[in-house]
Design a protein around this motif. Structure first.
Motif, PDB file in Angstrom:
ATOM      1  N   GLU A  70       0.775  -1.105  -0.005  1.00  0.00           N
ATOM      2  CA  GLU A  70      -0.011  -0.068   0.025  1.00  0.00           C
ATOM      3  C   GLU A  70       0.846   1.145   0.022  1.00  0.00           C
ATOM      4  O   GLU A  70       1.698   1.253   0.586  1.00  0.00           O
ATOM      5  N   VAL A  71       0.677   2.047  -1.143  1.00  0.00           N
ATOM      6  CA  VAL A  71       1.323   3.207  -1.358  1.00  0.00           C
ATOM      7  C   VAL A  71       0.696   4.736  -1.353  1.00  0.00           C
ATOM      8  O   VAL A  71      -0.385   4.590  -1.443  1.00  0.00           O
ATOM      9  N   VAL A  72       1.510   5.533  -0.978  1.00  0.00           N
ATOM     10  CA  VAL A  72       0.698   7.060  -1.179  1.00  0.00           C
ATOM     11  C   VAL A  72       1.866   7.675  -2.578  1.00  0.00           C
ATOM     12  O   VAL A  72       2.988   7.710  -2.281  1.00  0.00           O
ATOM     13  N   THR A  73       1.189   8.169  -3.555  1.00  0.00           N
ATOM     14  CA  THR A  73       1.818   8.857  -4.461  1.00  0.00           C
ATOM     15  C   THR A  73       2.177  10.372  -4.160  1.00  0.00           C
ATOM     16  O   THR A  73       1.593  10.828  -3.109  1.00  0.00           O
ATOM     17  N   ILE A  74       3.063  11.077  -4.894  1.00  0.00           N
ATOM     18  CA  ILE A  74       3.152  12.579  -4.668  1.00  0.00           C
ATOM     19  C   ILE A  74       2.233  13.163  -4.790  1.00  0.00           C
ATOM     20  O   ILE A  74       2.196  14.616  -4.346  1.00  0.00           O
ATOM     21  N   GLY A  75       1.036  12.837  -5.594  1.00  0.00           N
ATOM     22  CA  GLY A  75      -0.118  13.527  -5.701  1.00  0.00           C
ATOM     23  C   GLY A  75      -1.144  13.309  -4.674  1.00  0.00           C
ATOM     24  O   GLY A  75      -2.046  14.023  -4.545  1.00  0.00           O
TER      25      GLY A  75
END
Length: 119
Positions: free
Chosen positions: A42-47
């Motif tokens: 599970e990740v969070v993008t720069i956006g």
């Protein structure tokens, strides 16, 4: 004159250890995080988009992000943070199946039919 050079060298060394070195360490840590990302993480993008990685293409340096059923393609550099790493997949012991011991009974059936016809 040598005092001025000494002050300049001390200033440059101080700037290196205060500004440049920590930035290089952070950049190396981020690159390691990006290189080791696996599907299922599970990740969070720069956006700011949250989702789960569906697939990683290391050749094209892209990944597919599954955001509630919508698959989006991003560059690996778009990962800001890994919230939860992919679970480690342990190899399960290979179970023996019944297909390993298939017996050809066709010859027995044909032999029984011939003996029935002879009678």
């Amino acid at each position: 004159m040598s005092a001025n050079i000494l002050i300049l060298v001390v200033f440059v060394a101080t700037m290196y250890f205060i500004m440049i070195r920590p930035q290089q360490k952070a950049q190396k840590k981020r690159q390691e995080m990006i290189n080791t990302v696996q599907p299922g993480a599970e990740v969070v993008t720069i956006g700011g988009l949250h989702g789960k990685i569906a697939a990683v293409d290391n050749e094209a340096k892209t990944f597919d992000l599954d955001a509630e059923g919508v698959i989006l393609v991003f560059e690996l550099s778009a990962i800001r943070q890994v919230v939860k790493a992919a679970p480690a997949v342990a190899e399960a012991p290979k179970a023996e199946t019944a297909t390993d011991e298939i017996v050809d009974t066709t010859a027995d059936v044909v032999a029984d039919e011939k003996s029935d016809d002879a009678k």
